[in-house]
Scaffold this motif. Structure first.
Motif, PDB file in Angstrom:
ATOM      1  N   VAL A 172     -59.891   7.786 -21.267  1.00 41.56           N
ATOM      2  CA  VAL A 172     -58.946   8.559 -22.072  1.00 41.56           C
ATOM      3  C   VAL A 172     -57.747   8.941 -21.216  1.00 41.56           C
ATOM      4  CG1 VAL A 172     -58.671  10.553 -23.591  1.00 41.56           C
ATOM      5  CG2 VAL A 172     -60.957   9.574 -23.215  1.00 41.56           C
ATOM      6  N   CYS A 173     -56.563   8.754 -21.767  1.00 42.54           N
ATOM      7  CA  CYS A 173     -55.362   9.148 -21.033  1.00 42.54           C
ATOM      8  C   CYS A 173     -55.274  10.663 -20.958  1.00 42.54           C
ATOM      9  CB  CYS A 173     -54.106   8.596 -21.713  1.00 42.54           C
ATOM     10  SG  CYS A 173     -52.624   9.332 -21.003  1.00 42.54           S
ATOM     11  N   ARG A 174     -55.022  11.176 -19.743  1.00 46.95           N
ATOM     12  CA  ARG A 174     -54.957  12.626 -19.533  1.00 46.95           C
ATOM     13  C   ARG A 174     -53.576  13.081 -19.079  1.00 46.95           C
ATOM     14  NH1 ARG A 174     -57.760  13.470 -13.551  1.00 46.95           N
ATOM     15  NH2 ARG A 174     -56.534  11.893 -12.506  1.00 46.95           N
ATOM     16  N   GLY A 226     -49.420  14.082 -19.079  1.00 45.81           N
ATOM     17  CA  GLY A 226     -48.622  15.069 -19.806  1.00 45.81           C
ATOM     18  C   GLY A 226     -48.330  14.778 -21.272  1.00 45.81           C
ATOM     19  N   PRO A 227     -47.614  13.681 -21.585  1.00 49.17           N
ATOM     20  CA  PRO A 227     -47.260  13.451 -22.987  1.00 49.17           C
ATOM     21  C   PRO A 227     -48.465  13.448 -23.923  1.00 49.17           C
ATOM     22  CG  PRO A 227     -45.947  12.035 -21.592  1.00 49.17           C
ATOM     23  CD  PRO A 227     -46.936  12.727 -20.681  1.00 49.17           C
ATOM     24  N   CYS A 228     -49.575  12.844 -23.524  1.00 49.44           N
ATOM     25  CA  CYS A 228     -50.758  12.846 -24.381  1.00 49.44           C
ATOM     26  C   CYS A 228     -51.310  14.265 -24.530  1.00 49.44           C
ATOM     27  CB  CYS A 228     -51.836  11.911 -23.849  1.00 49.44           C
ATOM     28  SG  CYS A 228     -51.605  10.202 -24.411  1.00 49.44           S
ATOM     29  N   CYS A 229     -51.120  15.094 -23.492  1.00 52.63           N
ATOM     30  CA  CYS A 229     -51.616  16.467 -23.579  1.00 52.63           C
ATOM     31  C   CYS A 229     -50.794  17.298 -24.568  1.00 52.63           C
ATOM     32  CB  CYS A 229     -51.622  17.128 -22.203  1.00 52.63           C
ATOM     33  SG  CYS A 229     -52.832  16.366 -21.106  1.00 52.63           S
ATOM     34  N   GLU A 244     -54.621   7.655 -16.139  1.00 48.93           N
ATOM     35  CA  GLU A 244     -53.228   8.099 -16.271  1.00 48.93           C
ATOM     36  C   GLU A 244     -52.527   7.257 -17.338  1.00 48.93           C
ATOM     37  OE1 GLU A 244     -52.598  10.798 -14.997  1.00 48.93           O
ATOM     38  OE2 GLU A 244     -53.970  10.982 -13.297  1.00 48.93           O
ATOM     39  N   CYS A 245     -51.368   7.752 -17.736  1.00 48.92           N
ATOM     40  CA  CYS A 245     -50.546   7.201 -18.827  1.00 48.92           C
ATOM     41  C   CYS A 245     -50.767   5.701 -19.073  1.00 48.92           C
ATOM     42  CB  CYS A 245     -49.072   7.446 -18.528  1.00 48.92           C
ATOM     43  SG  CYS A 245     -47.966   6.834 -19.819  1.00 48.92           S
ATOM     44  N   LEU A 246     -51.127   5.371 -20.301  1.00 53.21           N
ATOM     45  CA  LEU A 246     -51.419   3.978 -20.665  1.00 53.21           C
ATOM     46  C   LEU A 246     -50.247   3.307 -21.382  1.00 53.21           C
ATOM     47  CD1 LEU A 246     -55.101   4.400 -21.919  1.00 53.21           C
ATOM     48  CD2 LEU A 246     -54.347   3.171 -19.882  1.00 53.21           C
ATOM     49  N   ALA A 247     -49.067   3.907 -21.313  1.00 49.69           N
ATOM     50  CA  ALA A 247     -47.895   3.366 -22.016  1.00 49.69           C
ATOM     51  C   ALA A 247     -48.143   3.315 -23.518  1.00 49.69           C
ATOM     52  CB  ALA A 247     -47.486   1.989 -21.469  1.00 49.69           C
ATOM     53  N   ALA A 248     -48.752   4.383 -24.013  1.00 51.86           N
ATOM     54  CA  ALA A 248     -48.996   4.503 -25.450  1.00 51.86           C
ATOM     55  C   ALA A 248     -48.708   5.948 -25.873  1.00 51.86           C
ATOM     56  CB  ALA A 248     -50.432   4.130 -25.781  1.00 51.86           C
ATOM     57  N   CYS A 249     -47.772   6.580 -25.183  1.00 52.41           N
ATOM     58  CA  CYS A 249     -47.556   8.024 -25.347  1.00 52.41           C
ATOM     59  C   CYS A 249     -47.107   8.390 -26.761  1.00 52.41           C
ATOM     60  CB  CYS A 249     -46.540   8.534 -24.335  1.00 52.41           C
ATOM     61  SG  CYS A 249     -46.436   7.583 -22.827  1.00 52.41           S
ATOM     62  N   GLY A 250     -46.520   7.454 -27.492  1.00 50.69           N
ATOM     63  CA  GLY A 250     -46.062   7.748 -28.852  1.00 50.69           C
ATOM     64  C   GLY A 250     -47.180   7.708 -29.869  1.00 50.69           C
TER      65      GLY A 250
END
Ligand SMILES: Cc1cc2nc3c(=O)[nH]c(=O)nc-3n(C[C@H](O)[C@H](O)[C@H](O)COP(=O)(O)O)c2cc1C
Ligand code: SF4
Ligand code: FES
Lengths: 445, 161
Positions: B81-83, B85-88, B122-128
């Motif tokens: 699971v991405c943890r 900032g943006p996902c948070c 970390e960020c999976l390039a799926a923040c949107g």
């Protein structure tokens, strides 16, 4: 509706296939380049276009190409940087998944312009499914005679391969990427020498971002001047912006450089305004590494001018009151978001991703993470805030690669613009900690 | 041991690089090895070294640098699971907690039946389209996650076994 250079055909059914892509005019640029243009003429058009690297630094692409050591008798390489790992950035994944052939076409045209006969696309390993999409597209291009020996009957030959990464943000840094492509740990190299002289396998190499390369076919088809006619000043053309956070319409948007930040944020064509009727608190406009700006400063510059989506306007005010366009990762925070917790999260990220070669970065990111964790959890002191500023300053300019700055800038800017939030955390720990009932997320990877 | 078809695949991969630069094949080959075994044991890494004509230490130092390579056994499905900032900002932390409670494990642990390992990345390039996770060993993305979607995903994977 703004002009679309990259995403014009994104909704055409089957555009992932070579046949449909060609029906929409795809691969015309390869034919034009190889049959009617010399390599130098293409470099000239790219120079005229004013295209700037879309990976974050915004360096003029034509100039970068002209630095390539042409006198050397070693092979030359073009390496596409598809490592996309900067938090907030997800445009390259989108482009490669939806329009793989635009990247392949760009790689062929650019490799021809640089005189490269072998080129690589380095894709972060997590995007295994994107790698499969690209490999399929490459196979189609080979079958159609756009790749391989004697392309379109010319004496130009090119092989194109996809290389997977292994999970490491630092491999987005171009020299770390080259080390990784050579099968090593992703430790950035000291520069100079720059990749244009000493790149992959010690040969002259150009490293460009996915979006940069994907812009090249349009420039070949329409000319550099036409491209330069879009945008404002030195911010020419279009840019993919990936928008996320507390907005109504997160997603990837192609904008003409020069629209206002306000339009981008609020119009229904783009972000569609702040979600849940909340108020805007802050924006990180260009990926996690660029300075955060509070609502007033992201919409208008310190001089009271409307802030525009350009390299220059976002940079207006330097680091005192401005930020950077960066990679186009546009992260929006509403008034419920905690600046301190977000900063702790980012600092934890940089500490985790530091390759460990330089002590200011390795130790400094760890210190900043620890101190922020303390403040976030209600054990901070007022002096910790200045300590953070001090540590950030001691990293800047003292490291092998810019990851050090990428970690320091967010800290310096968050404290500059939101000091009151940090002080409130120290004075009144319960005010915010309560909102974060959840457990700490483990640090192990 | 690599199968015959894997060895052929590896031969093809090595051809992507210039003469003498076969070390470049290391990351692609480590991915294949992990696909076969689920994780990279010392024995597996030694075999990779043998196949690519490298010193074992060259393989260990690379495998340990990159977060995608598991140097300890993991469950059949690795939920990452991405943890970041943006996902948070859209609920990633709460989601991790939900999965921990549902599977009765903490981040980094594997369920007793050996089916699931929970990790954060970390960020999976799926923040949107966060919160987001990827499922190893195939690295499929699941986006716009909610507790309900997690329930469905776990059911789906349990049914597959
Ligand atoms: C820590 C770090 C991470 C980076 N990550 C990326 C990335 O994921 N993608 C990218 O294109 N550039 C990234 N860059 C920038 C590259 O080093 C390089 O400048 C870029 O790929 C050049 O391409 P361009 O001129 O087309 O922008 C990163 C730089 C640093 C310092
Ligand atoms: S600045 Fe950090 S990431 Fe860059 S080389 Fe130094 S330690 Fe590695
Ligand atoms: S922050 Fe989670 S995918 Fe980018």
């Amino acid at each position: 509706m703004g002009r679309k250079i990259l995403l014009e055909h994104i909704d055409v059914p089957g555009i992932q296939t070579l046949d449909v892509y060609r029906k929409m005019g795809g691969y015309n640029a390869v034919t034009k380049a190889i049959k009617n243009m010399s390599a130098d003429e293409i470099v000239e058009e790219v120079k005229k276009s004013g295209l700037r690297g879309r990976g974050g630094a915004g360096f003029p692409t034509g100039m970068k190409w002209s630095f390539l050591d042409k006198k050397s008798d070693k092979p030359r390489y073009l390496v596409c940087n598809a490592d996309e790992s900067e938090p907030g950035t997800f445009k390259d994944r989108y482009l490669m998944e939806k329009l793989p052939h635009i990247l392949i076409e760009g790689m062929i045209c650019s490799s021809y312009a640089l005189g490269a006969n072998t080129s690589y696309i380095y894709v972060r390993g997590e995007m295994m499914y994107v790698i499969k999409i690209l490999e399929k597209a490459i196979q189609e291009a080979y079958q159609a005679g756009f790749l391989g020996k004697n392309i379109l009957g010319s004496d130009y030959s090119l092989d194109l391969y996809v290389q997977p990464g292994g999970g490491a943000y630092i491999c987005g840094e171009e020299t770390a990427l080259l080390e990784s492509l050579e099968g090593k740990r992703g430790n950035p190299r000291n520069k100079p020498p720059f990749p244009a002289l000493w790149g992959l396998y010690g040969c002259p190499t150009v490293v460009n971002n996915v979006e940069t390369i994907a812009d090249v076919p349009w420039i070949i088809n329409n000319g550099g001047e036409a491209y330069a006619g879009i945008g404002i000043g030195k911010s020419t053309g279009t840019k993919l912006i990936s928008a996320c956070g507390n907005i109504n319409k997160p997603g990837v948007y192609e904008i003409e450089l020069g629209i206002s930040v306000e339009e981008f944020l609020n119009s229904d064509e783009y972000c569609g305004g702040i979600a849940n009727g909340r108020k805007l608190k802050a924006v990180v406009a260009g990926g996690s590494s660029v300075p955060i700006l509070p609502a007033d400063l992201i919409l208008t510059t310190a001089n009271g001018e409307k802030r525009l989506m350009t390299y220059e306007s976002l940079g207006d005010g330097g680091f005192v009151s401005g930020t950077m366009l960066g990679s186009g990762g546009f992260i929006v925070y509403d008034d419920q978001q905690c600046i301190v917790r977000n900063l702790w999260n980012f600092t934890r990220f940089y500490h985790h991703e530091s390759c460990g070669q330089c002590s200011p970065c390795r130790e400094g990111t760890g210190w900043m993470e620890k101190v922020l964790h303390r403040i976030e959890n209600g054990h901070g002191k007022l002096s910790d805030i200045d300590l953070l500023v001090d540590v950030a300053k001691k990293i800047e300019g003292k490291t092998i690669c810019p990851l050090g700055e990428a970690a320091a800038w967010p800290v310096a800017s968050a404290i500059r613009h939101f000091r009151a939030d940090f002080e409130e955390h120290v004075r009144n720990p319960d005010s915010c900690v309560k909102k974060h009932l959840h457990r700490e997320m483990a640090h192990a990877h | 041991m690599f199968s015959e078809s894997r060895l052929n695949q590896i031969n093809e991969i090595v051809k992507r690089y210039p003469e003498g630069r076969h070390k470049s094949a290391l990351l692609p080959v480590l991915h294949l090895a992990q696909e076969d075994h689920g994780w990279l044991s010392i024995d597996t890494m030694n075999e990779v070294a043998g196949v690519l004509n490298l010193e074992p230490i060259e393989v260990y130092e690379v495998a340990s640098f990159y977060t995608m390579f598991h140097l300890k056994p993991v469950g059949k499905y690795v939920l990452e699971v991405c943890r970041t900032g943006p996902c948070c900002t859209v609920g990633a932390e709460e989601l991790v907690q939900y999965i921990e409670d549902k599977l009765h494990i903490q981040v980094g642990e594997t369920t007793a039946d050996g089916l699931f390992t929970l990790k954060t990345v970390e960020c999976l390039a799926a923040c949107g389209t966060g919160p987001v996770l990827q499922i190893g060993p195939e690295y499929k993305y699941r986006e716009n996650l909610t507790p309900q979607k997690i329930d469905e995903l776990i059911d789906e994977l349990r049914a597959k076994g």
